[in-house]
Design an enzyme around this catalytic site. Structure first.
Site, PDB file in Angstrom:
ATOM      1  N   LYS B  97       0.873  -1.166   0.000  1.00 29.38           N
ATOM      2  CA  LYS B  97       0.000   0.000   0.000  1.00 29.38           C
ATOM      3  C   LYS B  97       0.911   1.216   0.000  1.00 29.38           C
ATOM      4  O   LYS B  97       1.678   1.431   0.928  1.00 29.38           O
ATOM      5  CB  LYS B  97      -0.897   0.005   1.231  1.00 29.38           C
ATOM      6  CG  LYS B  97      -1.789   1.238   1.295  1.00 29.38           C
ATOM      7  CD  LYS B  97      -2.532   1.314   2.613  1.00 29.38           C
ATOM      8  CE  LYS B  97      -3.116   2.713   2.786  1.00 29.38           C
ATOM      9  NZ  LYS B  97      -3.518   2.978   4.152  1.00 29.38           N
ATOM     10  N   GLY B 158      -7.818   9.250  10.786  1.00 27.00           N
ATOM     11  CA  GLY B 158      -8.073   9.355  12.214  1.00 27.00           C
ATOM     12  C   GLY B 158      -9.177  10.304  12.603  1.00 27.00           C
ATOM     13  O   GLY B 158      -9.512  10.418  13.782  1.00 27.00           O
ATOM     14  N   ALA B 184      -9.354   5.595   5.308  1.00 28.39           N
ATOM     15  CA  ALA B 184      -9.162   6.812   6.101  1.00 28.39           C
ATOM     16  C   ALA B 184     -10.439   7.604   6.287  1.00 28.39           C
ATOM     17  O   ALA B 184     -11.131   7.965   5.342  1.00 28.39           O
ATOM     18  CB  ALA B 184      -8.105   7.733   5.497  1.00 28.39           C
ATOM     19  N   GLY B 185     -10.732   7.849   7.522  1.00 28.39           N
ATOM     20  CA  GLY B 185     -11.852   8.716   7.851  1.00 28.39           C
ATOM     21  C   GLY B 185     -13.116   7.993   8.252  1.00 28.39           C
ATOM     22  O   GLY B 185     -14.027   8.600   8.819  1.00 28.39           O
ATOM     23  N   ASN B 206      -9.440   1.608  10.767  1.00 27.43           N
ATOM     24  CA  ASN B 206      -8.519   1.331  11.860  1.00 27.43           C
ATOM     25  C   ASN B 206      -8.940   2.075  13.125  1.00 27.43           C
ATOM     26  O   ASN B 206      -9.399   1.470  14.092  1.00 27.43           O
ATOM     27  CB  ASN B 206      -7.090   1.709  11.444  1.00 27.43           C
ATOM     28  CG  ASN B 206      -6.140   1.706  12.610  1.00 27.43           C
ATOM     29  OD1 ASN B 206      -5.485   2.698  12.930  1.00 27.43           O
ATOM     30  ND2 ASN B 206      -6.054   0.579  13.293  1.00 27.43           N
ATOM     31  N   THR B 207      -8.825   3.395  13.092  1.00 34.88           N
ATOM     32  CA  THR B 207      -9.064   4.196  14.292  1.00 34.88           C
ATOM     33  C   THR B 207     -10.428   3.946  14.918  1.00 34.88           C
ATOM     34  O   THR B 207     -10.564   3.852  16.139  1.00 34.88           O
ATOM     35  CB  THR B 207      -8.936   5.693  13.966  1.00 34.88           C
ATOM     36  OG1 THR B 207      -7.687   5.914  13.318  1.00 34.88           O
ATOM     37  CG2 THR B 207      -9.010   6.534  15.229  1.00 34.88           C
TER      38      THR B 207
END
Lengths: 387, 256, 64
Positions: B97, B158, B184-185, B206-207
């Protein structure tokens, strides 16, 4: 050298002057048309298409089918919104100038058919300049130059010289001439031409062969690839059209839309637009049967084009009556001709050569301007700066 | 999972469309999260090893889960290429990635450098998944460069702010012939579901999981949401009736 | 030598493999760059370190 295709579309071999393009577009379009059966669509498919934010190919097909006719008003409502979203209230004006009507083809539907006994003419550069000056005096800033097909009488040098004269007087110069090679389009672009119109007439190779019995135009694929060659030659904008009524107009319209769509996907920077010539009476064949393309069907095709490719331009021809033209601008059409003569010349002096077809709207630029403004739209003469 | 809806990437077939970002978890949590999330692809980063350090994250990753090393830390294309080569050396296959971020405030990716890195790495036989800002030109360039997918951000890393860029992601889905993986996001399962409904091929998160109250449960929630979104996409969303006025008089009344 | 950014002294001549083992790295879990070039794992045992070598020793961690 011939072009390698899956479909056996050409009715004559490539001439030595014709450049073969290695492109999949033709096969892709003809494949899709083969799978299009207008009878297969019903109200459900039409309604689903109208509800979908972005129309796919199947939706386009549904809107071109007979099942869409009862839904014309709904199509119009959405088409108007799409037109406004992409074009605001602007309607562009232009006029065509036929500089020569010599032709070596024998297209059965056309006034310039080489077997037709019409008055042939060709303007010299001085006459072209005077015609252009007369047109420019009306305030128009966009001119489309036309010739018949003959590399002898209307060779590329001749066309290039005319383009140069036009570019000196007009912001936007288009050409509607016989299909050319990439380097020839590049040359004309260099001389000042920015847009190219080439009508495929019909996308059915069998019918195409019937209506083009003789002449270089018989090479179906060379004509089909013209827009792509024009883009490769640096032209900014290309136009597509089938002559509606020549064959199954629904299938031809479907092919036209796909042709434009696939070309734009392949060359994202290219501007594409549609014209919608409908078979109209012409000098030697005033009894030509339009194959059921009445105003209702013509409007259906226009609305379907608008919904399928909301960003594409659309020109309404002088083959149609003023009342029709006035209503479709702003609804789906974005460009309209005015002060038109379809004979050779005809702006400065009376026509020098006979016309290609009979026009139904002979209003002057000023009259068309007023008609557009009266509908709350904005006549636009030029929205482009060539660098 | 219906086998006719396999998610194909770089010659491999995945039955999960959920990709886990492994950052922000302790190694101890890792295995539990992976199992609850049902993922078959998880990202890892490349960092300096500690002398005497015993922890090997690979021990926490089940056999059936493929590793997707990222080039985090790279600020230029050259650095990304270097990290990718090291990652491959660490033995995880050819997937990478590409993340090229030279902005420590928002962690926004540099599309230009990303395209360059992608070109170089495809040349070296990598299966490249580029993290990018949803720009159509960059996406086209990445496709031309041979990327196996594109990974547009939904919102800054995040931030948990969801699909702020949804309109532009939709453009990528419509116009670019590559799997679109939102990365992301994503802050909650419903956002992941929305991304899948739109036609994304997969979602990475993830976050949102790492900072949840019950991490394992949230991993399960995401799994369910992503499956639901995919089913909805395949089912074909129904008509939404457009609001709006009607023309006072018919637009087609002029026909003769 | 410089290892992961820190100065260290190479006491005896050693192969990279020996060095990793004595330093407590698991040779199967790291990748090594020596003077900017990746050393293939198969070559750890045959690569002789020099006193002025710059080594980067890397591993996978959670991230992303």
């Amino acid at each position: 050298m011939a072009k390698i295709m899956r479909h056996d579309a050409d009715r004559a071999p490539y001439l030595k002057t014709m450049q073969a393009l290695d492109s999949d577009l033709l096969d892709d379009v003809l494949d899709a048309v083969e799978g299009f059966d207008p009878a297969r669509y019903g109200a459900a498919e039409v309604e689903a298409a109208l509800a979908r934010p972005r129309l796919g190919t199947a939706d386009f097909a549904a809107l071109l089918s007979p099942a869409a006719i009862p839904h014309l008003e709904a199509m119009a409502v959405r088409a108007k919104a799409e037109t406004q979203k992409h074009f605001g209230n602007a309607v562009s004006l232009f006029t065509p100038l036929y500089i020569a009507n010599y032709c070596v083809n024998q297209c059965v539907y056309c006034g310039f058919n080489c077997t037709n006994d019409i008055h042939r003419a060709k303007l010299d550069q001085a006459e072209i300049a005077r015609e252009l000056d007369t047109i420019a005096a009306t305030g128009l800033e966009d001119v489309l130059l036309l010739t018949g097909e003959t590399r002898k009488e209307s060779d590329v040098d001749y066309i290039a010289a005319a383009v140069k004269l036009a570019a000196e007087r007009f912001r936007l110069v288009g050409i509607e001439v016989y299909p050319l090679n990439v380097d020839e389009y590049a040359r004309l672009h260099e001389a000042g031409a920015d847009y190219v119109c080439v009508f495929q007439e019909t996308y059915d190779p069998v019918r195409y062969g019937e209506v083009h019995p003789k002449g270089p135009k018989r090479v179906f694929s060379y004509r089909f690839d013209a827009q792509e060659r024009a883009i490769l030659g640096g032209m900014r904008s290309v136009s597509f059209a089938a002559l509606l009524g020549l064959s199954n107009f629904r299938k031809d319209a479907f092919a036209t839309g796909l042709h434009a769509c696939l070309l734009q996907r392949k060359y994202p920077q290219a501007e594409v637009s549609f014209s919608l010539p409908r078979l109209r009476p012409h000098i030697k064949n005033i009894h030509e049967n339009p194959h059921d393309v009445h105003e209702r069907e013509l409007l259906q095709v226009m609305l379907a084009y608008r919904l399928f490719l909301p960003f594409a331009g659309m020109t309404i021809s002088t083959r149609e009556r003023p009342g029709f033209r006035d209503h479709v601008v702003g609804l789906c059409a974005t460009k309209i001709s005015a002060g038109v003569s379809v004979g050779v010349g005809g702006h400065d002096k009376a026509e020098k050569g006979d016309g290609q077809f009979i026009i139904s709207d002979s209003r002057s630029v000023e009259a068309v301007h007023r008609a557009i403004a009266a509908r709350g739209l904005q006549p636009v003469y030029n929205d482009y700066v060539r660098v | 999972m219906n086998s006719t809806d396999d998610f194909r990437l770089g010659g491999k077939v995945f039955r999960s469309r959920f990709i886990l970002g492994s950052g922000k978890f302790s190694h101890a949590m890792m295995r539990t999260v992976i199992e609850n999330a049902g993922v078959e692809l998880a990202t890892v980063a490349v960092r300096r090893a500690n002398a005497g350090g015993r922890e090997n994250i690979l021990e926490q990753v089940p056999e059936n889960v493929a590793l997707l090393p990222n080039t985090s830390g790279a600020r230029t294309a050259d650095e990304a290429v270097r990290i990718a080569r090291l990652a491959r050396e660490l033995g995880c296959g050819d997937f990478v990635k590409v993340e090229v971020i030279a902005d420590s405030r928002y962690l926004l990716p540099d599309n230009g450098e990303t395209v360059k890195a992608c070109e170089a790495l495809v040349e070296e036989g990598f299966v490249v998944l580029p993290y990018m800002y949803p720009d159509l030109y960059a996406a086209r360039a990445l496709k031309a460069a041979g990327a196996a997918a594109i990974m547009p951000l939904g919102a800054p890393i995040g931030s948990n702010r969801g699909l702020l860029t949804r309109d532009f992601i939709r453009i990528l889905i419509d116009e670019v012939d590559l799997p679109v993986i939102v990365d992301a996001g994503i802050g909650c399962p419903s956002q992941a579901c929305e991304a899948m409904e739109m036609g994304c091929a997969a979602v990475m998160a993830n976050t949102a999981i790492a900072t949840a109250g019950d991490v394992a449960l949230m991993a399960r929630a995401f799994r369910a949401a992503i499956e639901a979104g995919r089913l909805a996409y395949r089912a074909g969303l129904g008509r939404t009736l457009a609001a709006g006025g009607e023309a006072s008089s018919p637009l087609t009344g002029f026909l003769e | 030598m410089r290892v992961n950014g820190e100065e260290t002294v190479l006491r005896n001549s050693a192969t990279l493999l020996r060095f990793l083992q004595t330093q407590g790295f698991d040779p199967k879990a790291v990748a090594v760059e020596r003077n900017g070039a990746i050393v293939a794992r198969a070559d750890f045992g045959t690569t002789e370190l020099a006193a002025d070598d710059v080594l980067e020793i890397l591993r996978f961690v959670g991230g992303g």
